[in-house]
Design a protein around this motif. Structure first.
Motif, PDB file in Angstrom:
ATOM      1  N   PHE A 256       0.835  -1.196   0.000  1.00 17.13           N
ATOM      2  CA  PHE A 256       0.000   0.000   0.000  1.00 17.13           C
ATOM      3  C   PHE A 256       0.874   1.253   0.000  1.00 17.13           C
ATOM      4  CE2 PHE A 256      -2.647  -3.112   2.486  1.00 17.13           C
ATOM      5  CZ  PHE A 256      -3.518  -3.392   1.452  1.00 17.13           C
ATOM      6  N   SER A 257       0.400   2.296  -0.643  1.00 18.81           N
ATOM      7  CA  SER A 257       1.120   3.568  -0.693  1.00 18.81           C
ATOM      8  C   SER A 257       0.953   4.328   0.613  1.00 18.81           C
ATOM      9  CB  SER A 257       0.576   4.434  -1.836  1.00 18.81           C
ATOM     10  OG  SER A 257       0.731   3.775  -3.071  1.00 18.81           O
ATOM     11  N   GLY A 258       1.888   5.226   0.870  1.00 22.38           N
ATOM     12  CA  GLY A 258       1.787   6.125   2.013  1.00 22.38           C
ATOM     13  C   GLY A 258       1.675   5.410   3.338  1.00 22.38           C
ATOM     14  N   LYS A 259       0.696   5.812   4.133  1.00 25.35           N
ATOM     15  CA  LYS A 259       0.483   5.242   5.469  1.00 25.35           C
ATOM     16  C   LYS A 259      -0.329   3.958   5.424  1.00 25.35           C
ATOM     17  CE  LYS A 259       0.593   9.824   7.550  1.00 25.35           C
ATOM     18  NZ  LYS A 259      -0.203  10.867   8.202  1.00 25.35           N
ATOM     19  N   GLY A 260      -0.609   3.457   4.251  1.00 24.31           N
ATOM     20  CA  GLY A 260      -1.367   2.215   4.126  1.00 24.31           C
ATOM     21  C   GLY A 260      -2.861   2.457   4.173  1.00 24.31           C
ATOM     22  N   ILE A 261      -3.569   1.544   4.769  1.00 29.47           N
ATOM     23  CA  ILE A 261      -5.026   1.645   4.871  1.00 29.47           C
ATOM     24  C   ILE A 261      -5.366   2.660   5.954  1.00 29.47           C
ATOM     25  CG2 ILE A 261      -7.161   0.417   5.397  1.00 29.47           C
ATOM     26  CD1 ILE A 261      -5.837  -2.134   4.338  1.00 29.47           C
ATOM     27  N   GLN A 262      -6.103   3.702   5.563  1.00 29.96           N
ATOM     28  CA  GLN A 262      -6.504   4.728   6.523  1.00 29.96           C
ATOM     29  C   GLN A 262      -8.002   4.614   6.766  1.00 29.96           C
ATOM     30  OE1 GLN A 262      -4.730   8.569   6.055  1.00 29.96           O
ATOM     31  NE2 GLN A 262      -3.023   7.722   4.906  1.00 29.96           N
ATOM     32  N   HIS A 263      -8.381   4.745   8.013  1.00 28.37           N
ATOM     33  CA  HIS A 263      -9.768   4.536   8.435  1.00 28.37           C
ATOM     34  C   HIS A 263     -10.445   5.851   8.804  1.00 28.37           C
ATOM     35  CE1 HIS A 263      -7.717   0.672   9.045  1.00 28.37           C
ATOM     36  NE2 HIS A 263      -8.890   0.142   8.722  1.00 28.37           N
ATOM     37  N   PHE A 264     -11.757   5.830   8.822  1.00 23.54           N
ATOM     38  CA  PHE A 264     -12.518   7.006   9.242  1.00 23.54           C
ATOM     39  C   PHE A 264     -12.109   7.430  10.653  1.00 23.54           C
ATOM     40  CE2 PHE A 264     -15.175   5.608   5.773  1.00 23.54           C
ATOM     41  CZ  PHE A 264     -15.688   6.779   5.251  1.00 23.54           C
ATOM     42  N   GLY A 265     -11.759   6.472  11.498  1.00 23.04           N
ATOM     43  CA  GLY A 265     -11.333   6.781  12.857  1.00 23.04           C
ATOM     44  C   GLY A 265     -10.027   7.553  12.916  1.00 23.04           C
ATOM     45  N   ASP A 266      -9.274   7.593  11.795  1.00 22.10           N
ATOM     46  CA  ASP A 266      -8.025   8.359  11.740  1.00 22.10           C
ATOM     47  C   ASP A 266      -8.270   9.852  11.555  1.00 22.10           C
ATOM     48  OD1 ASP A 266      -6.606   5.953  11.913  1.00 22.10           O
ATOM     49  OD2 ASP A 266      -6.494   5.733   9.730  1.00 22.10           O
TER      50      ASP A 266
END
Length: 173
Positions: free
Chosen positions: A53-63
């Motif tokens: 995954f690019s960047g920080k990977g999987i980002q969630h709404f909780g982030d």
């Protein structure tokens, strides 16, 4: 609450995408929306394409940081995927998000989108076709076609439509 958080959702996705793309270099992307299983789908796609995954990977709404101008995000939605990017092949970027009905989204799966992958070899075309179509619905088996390609179509187990095409004139295996 659904529509009140919608502008925050789009702003956050745009910000993440901007951070992952520091310049205006052309690229090809397909954006996929899921009803809550984006993470599962993208873990599968990562295993097939053997990329990260690019960047920080999987980002969630909780982030998302708390915002006094928006209502709090429901705990169920916090676990959903806000944005993910996965380089697949030929500089193609696969992007995805969960589109929560709680935020006003209505997803309809259909045949209005295909992702066309053109691997560099016939063997890689076969591998990708076989792995991605596992558990899905093959609509055209991978085969040599009259138009000079080794070609096949299917919907994967997540309902995403794919075309795999290797141009046989290259004679690479």
């Amino acid at each position: 609450m659904a529509l009140a958080n919608l502008d925050q959702y789009f702003a956050a996705r745009f910000q993440i995408k901007s951070e992952l793309r520091p310049d205006n270099t052309a690229r090809v992307c397909s954006y996929l929306n899921f009803p809550g299983n984006t993470k599962e789908a993208f873990m599968f796609y990562r295993s097939v394409f053997k990329t990260e995954f690019s960047g920080k990977g999987i980002q969630h709404f909780g982030d998302l940081p708390a915002d006094a101008n928006h209502p709090p995000i429901d705990d169920v939605i916090k676990k959903m995927v806000l944005h993910v990017e996965l380089p697949i092949t030929g500089n193609h970027i696969l992007m995805g998000t969960d589109a929560p009905k709680e935020m006003g989204f209505t997803l309809v799966q259909g045949n209005n989108m295909h992702i066309c992958v053109e691997p560099p070899t016939r063997d890689e075309a076969t591998r990708i076709f076989n792995e991605l179509s596992d558990g899905g619905n093959i609509t055209m088996p991978l085969q040599d076609m009259f138009f000079g390609a080794y070609f096949g179509e299917f919907s994967d187990k997540y309902g995403i439509n794919w075309m795999i095409s290797f141009t046989t004139k290259n004679n690479k295996t």
